[in-house]
Each structure stands twice: as C-alpha cells, then as structure tokens.
Design a protein around this motif. Structure first.
Motif, PDB file in Angstrom:
ATOM      1  N   ARG A   1       0.851  -1.199   0.000  1.00  0.00           N
ATOM      2  CA  ARG A   1       0.000   0.000   0.000  1.00  0.00           C
ATOM      3  C   ARG A   1       0.884   1.245   0.000  1.00  0.00           C
ATOM      4  O   ARG A   1       1.991   1.237   0.533  1.00  0.00           O
ATOM      5  CB  ARG A   1      -0.896  -0.009   1.253  1.00  0.00           C
ATOM      6  N   HIS A   2       0.362   2.326  -0.600  1.00  0.00           N
ATOM      7  CA  HIS A   2       1.055   3.630  -0.605  1.00  0.00           C
ATOM      8  C   HIS A   2       2.477   3.459  -1.135  1.00  0.00           C
ATOM      9  O   HIS A   2       3.446   3.839  -0.496  1.00  0.00           O
ATOM     10  CB  HIS A   2       1.069   4.227   0.808  1.00  0.00           C
ATOM     11  N   ASN A   3       2.571   2.891  -2.328  1.00  0.00           N
ATOM     12  CA  ASN A   3       3.868   2.634  -2.963  1.00  0.00           C
ATOM     13  C   ASN A   3       4.775   1.798  -2.062  1.00  0.00           C
ATOM     14  O   ASN A   3       5.979   2.000  -2.001  1.00  0.00           O
ATOM     15  CB  ASN A   3       4.577   3.949  -3.349  1.00  0.00           C
TER      16      ASN A   3
ATOM     17  N   PRO B   1      -4.533  -0.279  -3.790  1.00  0.00           N
ATOM     18  CA  PRO B   1      -3.808   0.119  -2.576  1.00  0.00           C
ATOM     19  C   PRO B   1      -2.465   0.788  -2.843  1.00  0.00           C
ATOM     20  O   PRO B   1      -2.051   1.669  -2.083  1.00  0.00           O
ATOM     21  CB  PRO B   1      -3.631  -1.208  -1.817  1.00  0.00           C
ATOM     22  N   MET B   2      -1.765   0.411  -3.901  1.00  0.00           N
ATOM     23  CA  MET B   2      -0.481   1.064  -4.169  1.00  0.00           C
ATOM     24  C   MET B   2      -0.665   2.549  -4.452  1.00  0.00           C
ATOM     25  O   MET B   2       0.193   3.365  -4.110  1.00  0.00           O
ATOM     26  CB  MET B   2       0.224   0.377  -5.335  1.00  0.00           C
ATOM     27  N   THR B   3      -1.776   2.922  -5.072  1.00  0.00           N
ATOM     28  CA  THR B   3      -2.040   4.333  -5.377  1.00  0.00           C
ATOM     29  C   THR B   3      -3.043   4.949  -4.415  1.00  0.00           C
ATOM     30  O   THR B   3      -3.396   6.111  -4.553  1.00  0.00           O
ATOM     31  CB  THR B   3      -2.583   4.481  -6.811  1.00  0.00           C
TER      32      THR B   3
ATOM     33  N   THR C   1       4.044   2.346 -11.393  1.00  0.00           N
ATOM     34  CA  THR C   1       4.662   3.600 -11.834  1.00  0.00           C
ATOM     35  C   THR C   1       3.844   4.798 -11.357  1.00  0.00           C
ATOM     36  O   THR C   1       4.410   5.809 -10.909  1.00  0.00           O
ATOM     37  CB  THR C   1       4.812   3.616 -13.360  1.00  0.00           C
ATOM     38  N   VAL C   2       2.526   4.708 -11.441  1.00  0.00           N
ATOM     39  CA  VAL C   2       1.672   5.776 -10.913  1.00  0.00           C
ATOM     40  C   VAL C   2       1.915   5.942  -9.415  1.00  0.00           C
ATOM     41  O   VAL C   2       2.020   7.065  -8.901  1.00  0.00           O
ATOM     42  CB  VAL C   2       0.185   5.489 -11.197  1.00  0.00           C
TER      43      VAL C   2
ATOM     44  N   GLY D   1      -4.887   8.658  -3.526  1.00  0.00           N
ATOM     45  CA  GLY D   1      -6.315   8.650  -3.247  1.00  0.00           C
ATOM     46  C   GLY D   1      -7.180   9.151  -4.379  1.00  0.00           C
ATOM     47  O   GLY D   1      -8.414   9.030  -4.306  1.00  0.00           O
ATOM     48  N   ASP D   2      -6.583   9.696  -5.438  1.00  0.00           N
ATOM     49  CA  ASP D   2      -7.371  10.231  -6.555  1.00  0.00           C
ATOM     50  C   ASP D   2      -7.756   9.097  -7.499  1.00  0.00           C
ATOM     51  O   ASP D   2      -7.020   8.767  -8.423  1.00  0.00           O
ATOM     52  CB  ASP D   2      -6.579  11.306  -7.292  1.00  0.00           C
ATOM     53  N   SER D   3      -8.924   8.496  -7.268  1.00  0.00           N
ATOM     54  CA  SER D   3      -9.382   7.391  -8.115  1.00  0.00           C
ATOM     55  C   SER D   3      -9.778   7.874  -9.501  1.00  0.00           C
ATOM     56  O   SER D   3      -9.527   7.198 -10.504  1.00  0.00           O
ATOM     57  CB  SER D   3     -10.559   6.673  -7.442  1.00  0.00           C
TER      58      SER D   3
END
Length: 624
Positions: free
Chosen positions: A263-265, A329-331, A359-360, A386-388
């Motif tokens: 999560r979160h990169n 979750p990564m983004t 990458t995002v 958090g910007d879906s």
C-alpha cells in the motif's frame, strides 16, 4: 533421431521489411534440449538478437512460441509465449498468454514464429499453414486492442476462426510496458509484462492473425497421457476452488490478512479491512461479475467478465489480483468502479496494469515528497494519493504520451533517473519498487524471503512468474533464509519448464504439483515417446533458465550488482501488521546470493561457468 510427431516441427521466420518468410526444421536434439515454448523462444532470441541491440532496434525479434502439449489432453496447455528483448529491462523476456491463439498456432505446425526487422508501414501479420503475409493497413492506427482484433477479423472475413493478438495505442507510441491482448470468443488473453506491445509497435506491427490449419499432434501414448490427465482432474478442481469462484481477485483479502499487501507505494503492507473488502474478489463477484470465462481446454474458468453501469462498462475483463494491487492500494485509490474502469482502459489501450499502476504509485510518492511536479496543463490532483478519478485520466495520458503521461510511459526506474535529488538526501530511486527496470508484482519481497532472493535473481526482473509465491504462502521459505536460495532456483526451473510445455501456472500448481515431479516426467514421455528421467526433466528447466541468464549476462544486465532489491525492501522494515519488522537487509541478500550462485554453479559475480554451461549442453551457444 526423428522429431516426435507431437511437434509440428518447424520455425517460421518472417522478414517484416520484405514480407518474405522461410521455414526452419527443428531437430530432435533441440527439442530435447529446450522442449518448446519458453525454451524455443530463449534459443531464438539468443541466436538472432545481437547483445548490443536495443529493444526498439529492428534487430530485436518477437517470437511467438507454443509447446509440445498444445492440442493434447494435458490440461490447460492453451498458453503461448512471446519472447523478445524487453524495453523495460534490456534483457530477455518471455510473456505468456492464454485464450485460443496458441492452440490455433499449433494447428499451423509452427512451433515458433519469429518476426524480424520492421515493416515499412503499419501492418498486421497473417499466418496460415502456408506461411506468412505482411498486410499493410494504416486504418488500424490508433485503434484499441479489442477494436483491432475485431477489425482484423472482419478484414480476414473468418469471424472467430481467425485468432488475433493486438497492440493498442500504447504499443504504437512505444510506452515501454505496452502489452498485447488477444480476444477470443471465450476469454481474453494478455501478454502483459515486459513490453511486447512496444516491441511490435517499434516494428510497425499492429497485430498478428492466425487462420487455423490442419496439423494435429500425434502422441506416443495417447491413452497414457489421457489417463494421467483424468487422474489429476479431481485434485485440480479441488485445489482451484477460489479461482473458480472469484478469479485471482480472491487473493486480496487473504494476502491482506497476512499483512503482505503493498500500500502507498509499498510504504505499508496492510490495507484497512473495509478498503480491502471493497476491492476483493468476493465483492466483485457479488456486485459486478456477469459471467465466467475460460481459455481453451481448461475446466477451471478463472476468468470473469464484469459490468459497471455507472462507468459505462459492459463485459470488461475482471481486474486480476496483481492489477488490483497495483492500481488500488499502491495508489490509495479505493473507488472500485473507477479502479475497474482504469484497468479496462489499460486492457483496451494495451498497457501492463502492474507496471502502469506501480509507476503511478511511484509518481504519487515522488510528487508527495516534492520530487516530481505535475504538468501545469494536467488536471490538478492526478498525482495525489487517493485520486481514483485521476487513474482513469492517467491511463489515457500515458497511452498517448501526453503531458505527465509521457514521463510515466518510461516506467518508474527511468522516471526516477530523470528526477533531481536534493544532494542525495532524498534520492528518487529510493522509492522505486522494481528490479532490473521492471516493477515488482504483488507478492512481498519483505514479507516472503523466497521472493526476496527470487525477485533479485529473476531473469525477467520484478516478475512473480520466475520464483513462485504459492508455496511460500503455505509457510515454506516465507520467513527463513535457510535453504531458500535453492528453493528459489528450483522454483525457477519449475516455471521455465511450465512455460515451455506450455501450461497455465494455476493448473500446474493446482493439479500437477508445485514443483517438478514424476507426473510431469510421465506426461512428457507419454507425449513424446522419450524416456526422460526425473533428473532429465529438472535439467530441462535448469538449462532454459541458464540460457536466459546467459543472454542477460551477454547484454550486461545480470551480475551481483544488478541482482538487487529496492532500497525500501533492504532498509525499511514493514511498519505494522502481522509481519512488522520484516525486510531483507543488504548483508542478508548478499549471503543468499552467494549460496544461490554456488548452488547454480555460477561464478561469484553471477555468471554461469564454462563447466556449468557444458554440463547443461549450452557450450555451443556460449561460444556462438
């Protein structure tokens, strides 16, 4: 010695510049050495691509290869391989895919089709049992993958009896992680990782189309192979229940409960329970799945189609577990309908969802830390965690290389290299989650020790299809380094063998065994009439993996220095959850590398020794 009739027995070489093609006979000696699929692809890439050729040079090739078990009773051998030098890693890459295209290729009698050079204008390649034709068609420019498949089928006037795999706009624009998508009447197949779509784009090839032929493999012992397959069917169906019900998306909740979901990169590996449930296979099945889909010759039906009325999506391919990990979750994007939309766009635009999503995630952390500014012309918030909604817009921007998308199209490692650091205090590369230029998939290199050494030594880079996580999730080599380097190496033999047969990884692990065993030996012998021992079959996987390593050594991308892991994996322990405190410090990785190299018979820098290459019957290739 005669090649067993389970093989069509020919390689088709296609010169894209002239449109001419020629065939080459496969010797039994090479079939015994490399088996098929991935093994044939590696040999052909080594033979035809100079070590100093760039991935986008015409000297690179795209090899479409199938295996000896296609069109046989051996379950789920509906997969094929695309082999090439990767725009992401600059090394050998084999990307596998399912659907019906590989079985259609087998009907032509061509075990491998090699695309050489570059077409003068945008074209597709028509394959028949008589050979190949390069068909110019500028009208395909800018089309999405599904649209291209449909347009080529219409042009061939054969309906779904013409099997098409296509690049999207991302491939035409050489997005480095552009993929290929095959649309069959039953299920999509995606050659997702490594940049196969970008390689075809660099060759001015939009698609490859197959008109079915009449070749049918003859088995040395058809009853024997059929009995083996029937005998494993019960185990297969029992072991793949989760996949049948939810597809790979069913892994979201259990992996998160283990505390191993990035999560979160990858700053964390634990997702809020409600957020995880919202993207889980159970939730997708209850709210969005409309039907099960399956590759040819497979009873598991792990594919699903989903519809999202609010996003205008009907019958999209369900996001796989890896795709959900990378894009949600990564983004930190948990609006599942936007996540589905973004993943569908990646399929249609022709982009690897793992490399794109990771990458995002890197770009969002770099932006958060003040290392990357958004393009003023881009929509504000695109690079905010958090910007879906931004995911949907970023998919379009990257595929068309517009605005900030042009920079993200290079992948996270190259993007990091382009950023300025503040006198080394906050190095952008510290936040890249990748190996050898390829973004790491969903299986934790901090929380699974087998993945630590597995990713570091993978010939493909950050791929989970070399060393497998499955046995680690069951408690083997997940938290110990004892014997783990040998485990990783043998797992790599297993995957090289499977990709050469070519069998779906889920079916092999669920039905035939998670490591090389006598069932694989007996199946190969029943098909070919050979008398291979279990040691011979293990040597097949070992030989193919060493050939991949040899290619990468010759290209200068495989050594102790490059067999490494991301900074965060080596220096930042998991901050919370069931595996809090786990990581792979540099000294631990170095010790595992030494043990791994010794087991393989490589020198201290990770190059196969002359004695090892001779033992594996690769000496002639090393001398070529």
């Amino acid at each position: 010695m005669t090649l067993p009739p389970v093989y069509g027995g020919e390689v088709l070489h296609v010169d894209l510049e002239t449109g001419e093609s020629r065939t080459e006979e496969i010797s039994e000696a090479d079939a015994r050495r490399f088996l098929g699929g991935n093994g044939f692809a590696a040999k052909l890439v080594h033979e035809h691509v100079p070590p100093d050729a760039d991935a986008f040079d015409p000297e690179n090739v795209a090899v479409f290869a199938v295996g000896p078990m296609n069109l046989t009773p051996f379950q789920s051998t509906s997969r094929g391989v695309v082999g090439f030098v990767s725009p992401m890693t600059n090394g050998f890459f084999d990307s596998t895919f399912g659907g019906s295209f590989p079985m259609a290729q087998k009907t032509l009698g061509f075990e491998a089709v090699v695309l050489h050079g570059k077409a003068p204008e945008l074209s597709y390649v028509r394959l028949t049992e008589d050979g190949a034709e390069v068909v110019s068609d500028e009208s395909l420019a800018g089309m999405g993958t599904y649209e291209t498949c449909e347009a080529v089928r219409d042009a061939e006037d054969q309906g779904f009896d013409t099997h098409v795999i296509a690049a999207g706009p991302a491939g035409e624009n050489r997005v480095r992680y552009a993929c290929l998508l095959h649309q069959s009447k039953d299920r999509e197949g995606v050659a997702g990782r490594g940049g196969s779509g970008a390689v075809l784009g660099s060759k001015n090839v939009k698609a490859v189309a197959i008109r079915e032929g009449d070749f049918e493999p003859e088995l040395a012992d058809e009853d024997g192979l059929r009995n083996l397959a029937v005998g494993q069917m019960g185990t297969l169906m029992d072991e793949t229940g989760m996949l049948q019900n939810y597809g790979t998306a069913g892994l979201v909740n259990p992996v998160n409960e283990m505390g191993r979901l990035g999560r979160h990169n990858y700053a964390s590996e634990l997702v809020d329970e409600d957020d995880a449930e919202g993207i889980s296979g159970e939730h997708l099945e209850a709210e969005y799945v409309t039907e099960d889909t399956t590759c040819a010759n497979c009873a598991v039906k792990c594919g699903k189609h989903v519809s999202v009325e609010a996003e205008g999506i009907t019958q999209a391919k369900i996001p796989e577990f890896e795709s959900l990990f990378a894009t949600s979750p990564m983004t930190e994007s948990y609006d599942v309908e936007k996540v589905i939309h973004a993943n569908d766009l990646c399929d249609r635009l022709g982009m690897d969802t793992i490399s794109w999503g990771v990458t995002v995630a890197f770009a969002r952390e770099a932006h958060e830390r003040g290392l990357l500014d958004a393009d003023p012309e881009d929509t504000p918030g695109l690079l905010d965690f958090g910007d879906s909604e931004g995911l949907v817009e970023l998919a379009e921007l990257v595929a068309h290389r517009e605005g900030i998308g042009d920079r993200l199209a290079e992948g996270s490692a190259r993007l990091a290299e382009s950023l300025d650091s503040d006198e080394g205090e906050d190095e952008p590369s510290n936040y890249v989650h990748g190996v050898k230029g390829l973004e790491i998939a969903a299986h934790s290199p901090r929380g699974l020790k087998g993945m630590s050494i597995g990713y570091a030594t993978s010939t493909r880079g950050g791929s989970h299809h070399d060393t497998r996580p499955t046995r680690q999730y069951a408690g083997e080599h997940d938290e110990t380094t004892e014997g783990t380097p040998e485990f990783a190496a043998r797992s790599q033999h297993f995957t090289a063998l499977g990709d050469s047969l070519t069998q779906c990884r889920f079916v092999s692990e669920g039905g035939w065994g998670k490591q090389i065993n006598d069932r694989y030996r007996d199946a190969i012998n029943a098909a070919t009439g050979w008398d291979l021992s279990l040691e011979d079959v293990e040597a097949l996987g070992e030989r193919i993996y060493n050939l991949e390593r040899l290619i990468n050594v010759e290209r200068g991308i495989a050594s102790r220095e490059t067999d490494t892991l991301p900074y965060r994996v080596q220096h930042e322990p998991i901050p919370e959850g069931p595996h809090e405190g786990m990581y792979c410090p540099p000294e631990e990785l170095d010790a595992m590398l030494t043990e791994y190299y010794e087991f393989r018979g490589w020198d201290e820098d990770g190059s196969p020794t002359e004695a090892t290459l001779d033992r594996l019957e690769l000496g002639d290739l090393a001398d070529a």
